[in-house]
Design a protein around this motif. Structure first.
Motif, mmCIF file in Angstrom:
data_model
loop_
_atom_site.group_PDB
_atom_site.id
_atom_site.type_symbol
_atom_site.label_atom_id
_atom_site.label_comp_id
_atom_site.label_asym_id
_atom_site.label_seq_id
_atom_site.Cartn_x
_atom_site.Cartn_y
_atom_site.Cartn_z
ATOM 1 N N TRP A 44 17.798 -10.537 -15.498
ATOM 2 C CA TRP A 44 16.575 -9.956 -16.059
ATOM 3 C C TRP A 44 16.324 -8.565 -15.468
ATOM 4 N N GLN A 45 16.437 -8.475 -14.150
ATOM 5 C CA GLN A 45 16.127 -7.209 -13.487
ATOM 6 C C GLN A 45 17.091 -6.100 -13.926
ATOM 7 N N ASN A 46 18.378 -6.383 -13.934
ATOM 8 C CA ASN A 46 19.352 -5.363 -14.313
ATOM 9 C C ASN A 46 19.222 -4.973 -15.779
ATOM 10 N N LEU A 47 18.949 -5.945 -16.628
ATOM 11 C CA LEU A 47 18.748 -5.663 -18.047
ATOM 12 C C LEU A 47 17.562 -4.719 -18.245
ATOM 13 N N LEU A 48 16.492 -4.969 -17.534
ATOM 14 C CA LEU A 48 15.311 -4.107 -17.641
ATOM 15 C C LEU A 48 15.563 -2.725 -17.046
ATOM 16 N N MET A 49 16.348 -2.668 -15.980
ATOM 17 C CA MET A 49 16.709 -1.375 -15.404
ATOM 18 C C MET A 49 17.502 -0.540 -16.415
ATOM 19 N N ILE A 50 18.413 -1.179 -17.135
ATOM 20 C CA ILE A 50 19.202 -0.486 -18.154
ATOM 21 C C ILE A 50 18.295 0.058 -19.252
ATOM 22 N N GLN A 51 17.385 -0.769 -19.728
ATOM 23 C CA GLN A 51 16.504 -0.338 -20.814
ATOM 24 C C GLN A 51 15.552 0.758 -20.367
ATOM 25 N N ASN A 52 15.146 0.708 -19.113
ATOM 26 C CA ASN A 52 14.308 1.776 -18.578
ATOM 27 C C ASN A 52 15.085 3.093 -18.528
ATOM 28 N N GLN A 53 16.352 3.028 -18.097
ATOM 29 C CA GLN A 53 17.210 4.208 -18.074
ATOM 30 C C GLN A 53 17.402 4.782 -19.469
ATOM 31 N N GLN A 54 17.549 3.913 -20.435
ATOM 32 C CA GLN A 54 17.804 4.326 -21.814
ATOM 33 C C GLN A 54 16.522 4.724 -22.551
ATOM 34 N N LEU A 55 15.378 4.568 -21.891
ATOM 35 C CA LEU A 55 14.064 4.836 -22.498
ATOM 36 C C LEU A 55 13.847 3.997 -23.757
ATOM 37 N N PHE A 57 11.867 1.599 -24.810
ATOM 38 C CA PHE A 57 10.652 0.946 -24.327
ATOM 39 C C PHE A 57 10.220 -0.242 -25.194
ATOM 40 N N GLU A 58 10.535 -0.217 -26.479
ATOM 41 C CA GLU A 58 10.193 -1.362 -27.316
ATOM 42 C C GLU A 58 10.972 -2.597 -26.873
ATOM 43 N N GLU A 59 12.272 -2.424 -26.691
ATOM 44 C CA GLU A 59 13.095 -3.542 -26.238
ATOM 45 C C GLU A 59 12.723 -3.937 -24.811
ATOM 46 N N MET A 60 12.421 -2.947 -23.985
ATOM 47 C CA MET A 60 12.038 -3.214 -22.599
ATOM 48 C C MET A 60 10.754 -4.046 -22.550
ATOM 49 N N PHE A 61 9.800 -3.715 -23.400
ATOM 50 C CA PHE A 61 8.547 -4.481 -23.429
ATOM 51 C C PHE A 61 8.806 -5.925 -23.856
ATOM 52 N N SER A 62 9.661 -6.082 -24.874
ATOM 53 C CA SER A 62 9.982 -7.426 -25.354
ATOM 54 C C SER A 62 10.661 -8.254 -24.265
ATOM 55 N N ILE A 63 11.650 -7.677 -23.601
ATOM 56 C CA ILE A 63 12.372 -8.395 -22.542
ATOM 57 C C ILE A 63 11.465 -8.678 -21.351
#
Length: 265
Positions: A44-55, A57-63
């Motif tokens: 979970w943490q690494n997946l969210l870190m990736i999405q944060n890097q990629q900006l 934010f919609e997918e990041m919020f969902s995850i």
């Protein structure tokens, strides 16, 4: 390949890809991992870190919303949810997530700073200025050279017309650290404008225009028009406002400025 889909193998391979900066490849595998094994904190943490890097934010919020369900006592997932909600402009949701996560934070100083910054932004946008500025002040006690917060804090104060001398000191400090950062230059110009130092403000905003060239934002172009107007260059101000019209980041008053050819005090 033989054991693809096995949670343990997927997790190991995703971690290998992540550690070697192959984030696009690891992202899909981490998504598979959290579906099959929602108890994998690191996935979970690494997946969210990736999405944060990629900006993303919609997918990041969902995850992040799913992560806080899987780990309701883990502060960092509420932080990711709050950051993404801020980026999406859903500020009340950001405030709720960040306040809950801040209460769960067990004293990690870096996460604490992130909470102060993100919560300050969210609170400002819901109109709770006093509490927002308290969060910024607390962050600056821990990290007095945080240029992003110094800039944002100065800009928010200038928008409200409050503590302008304090705002100028903060943005001047930003400029001493990053003299060619056009975001900070624009804030400096705007603070000077609010202080009535129109000639100085014009010099700063023109430097922004020169550095950014064709990448000037709508907000900067509108600011340029307002500053030109206060320097008695009404025709130039009107031209700048017309350029800003239709661009991202302009205020709701841009059409009124163009129609009336003035800034109502």
């Amino acid at each position: 390949e033989a054991d693809k889909g096995h949670p343990g193998i997927d997790n190991m391979y995703a971690n290998y890809l992540y550690d070697n900066d192959r984030f696009d490849e690891s992202e899909g595998i981490y998504k598979r991992v959290v579906e099959s094994n929602p108890g994998s904190f690191m996935a979970w943490q690494n997946l969210l870190m990736i999405q944060n890097q990629q900006l993303d934010f919609e997918e990041m919020f969902s995850i992040a919303s799913k992560a806080v369900m899987a780990f309701p006592s883990q502060s960092i997932f509420f932080l990711f949810k709050g950051i993404s909600a801020n980026a999406l402009g859903t500020y009340p949701i950001a405030v709720e997530a960040l306040k809950k996560g801040a209460r769960l934070n067990a004293g990690n100083s870096e996460i604490t700073k992130q909470y102060y910054s993100s919560l300050g932004d969210a609170l400002y946008h819901v109109g709770n200025y006093e509490e927002a500025f308290k969060n910024f002040d607390l962050l600056l006690v821990l990290d007095s050279d945080n240029a992003v917060v110094l800039n944002n804090y100065a800009y928010y104060l200038s928008e409200l017309g409050e503590d302008l001398d304090k705002a100028l000191k903060m943005i001047d400090k930003c400029m001493s650290m990053e003299p060619d950062n056009t975001t900070y230059l624009d804030t400096q110009a705007w603070v000077l404008y609010k202080l009535g130092r129109y000639t100085e403000a014009l010099n700063k905003i023109e430097r922004v225009i020169k550095i950014d060239g064709t990448n000037v934002s709508g907000e900067v172009m509108e600011h340029y028009g307002d500053i030109l107007y206060k320097n008695n260059r009404v025709d130039d101000a009107l031209e700048s406002w017309k350029k800003a019209q239709g661009m991202d980041g302009v205020s709701d008053r841009i059409h009124e400025k163009i129609e009336k050819k003035r800034i109502d005090e």
